[in-house]
Design an enzyme around this catalytic site. Structure first.
Site, short mmCIF file in Angstrom:
data_model
loop_
_atom_site.label_atom_id
_atom_site.label_comp_id
_atom_site.label_asym_id
_atom_site.label_seq_id
_atom_site.Cartn_x
_atom_site.Cartn_y
_atom_site.Cartn_z
N VAL A 70 -42.28 12.02 19.71
CA VAL A 70 -43.06 11.05 18.92
C VAL A 70 -44.37 11.67 18.45
O VAL A 70 -44.78 11.46 17.30
CB VAL A 70 -43.30 9.75 19.72
N CYS A 71 -45.00 12.45 19.29
CA CYS A 71 -46.26 13.10 18.89
C CYS A 71 -46.01 14.09 17.75
O CYS A 71 -46.76 14.11 16.77
CB CYS A 71 -46.89 13.82 20.09
N ALA A 72 -44.98 14.89 17.88
CA ALA A 72 -44.63 15.85 16.83
C ALA A 72 -44.30 15.12 15.53
O ALA A 72 -44.71 15.55 14.45
CB ALA A 72 -43.47 16.72 17.28
#
Length: 166
Positions: free
Chosen positions: A59-61
């Protein structure tokens, strides 16, 4: 203090996010070249602060990729992607993905950014990492949008953040 969840399990952050209309606290972060960067380095520019736990999670990427794509159309705006990852990991990711529209910054050294902005995770498996937050600042460094993502596995509301820049 905010309550966030990870797949239903509840955690707390250390404080409150800066509120809309407030001046954003200054910060000292480290860029991909191990140089110190302050809020004042971006004076006169609008900023999107895309803050997250770790560049090495899906999700961060995805949030970094998504903001990179949208940053092309933003005038006088920089997108700062901030985590406590080492600058080497951030650089590896952005170089590998050829992401040129965002700037990665790390809070690994002083770890004051997360505290000053009230978004450091206080307990649980992500303790001491940064929670998922988007803050938008105007040219004077005042907050014009702030979103604490309550479920850390969810993406931020990109459109709400970017609408404040239109």
């Amino acid at each position: 203090m905010a309550t966030i969840t990870l797949k239903g399990e509840r955690f707390k952050t250390v404080g409150e996010l800066p509120k809309v209309g407030e001046q954003a606290p200054d910060f000292q972060l480290i860029d991909r070249n191990l140089e110190t960067v302050n809020l004042s380095n971006y004076k006169g520019k609008r900023l999107v602060l895309n803050i997250f736990p770790s560049i090495d999670t899906n999700v961060c990427a995805t949030s970094v990729r998504n903001f990179n794509e949208r940053a092309k159309d933003l005038d006088n705006t920089e997108v700062l992607c901030i985590s406590r990852d080492l600058p080497f990991a951030q650089k590896r990711f952005t170089n590998g993905e050829e992401l040129k529209e965002v700037i990665t910054l790390s809070d690994f050294q002083t770890q004051e950014f997360g505290k000053d902005y009230g978004l450091e995770i206080e307990n649980g498996p992500f303790k001491n990492l940064l929670s998922r937050v988007v803050i938008v600042l105007d040219e004077e460094g005042k907050v014009i949008h702030s979103q604490q993502v309550t479920e850390i596995a969810d993406e931020p509301d990109y459109l709400s953040a970017l609408k404040t820049l239109l």
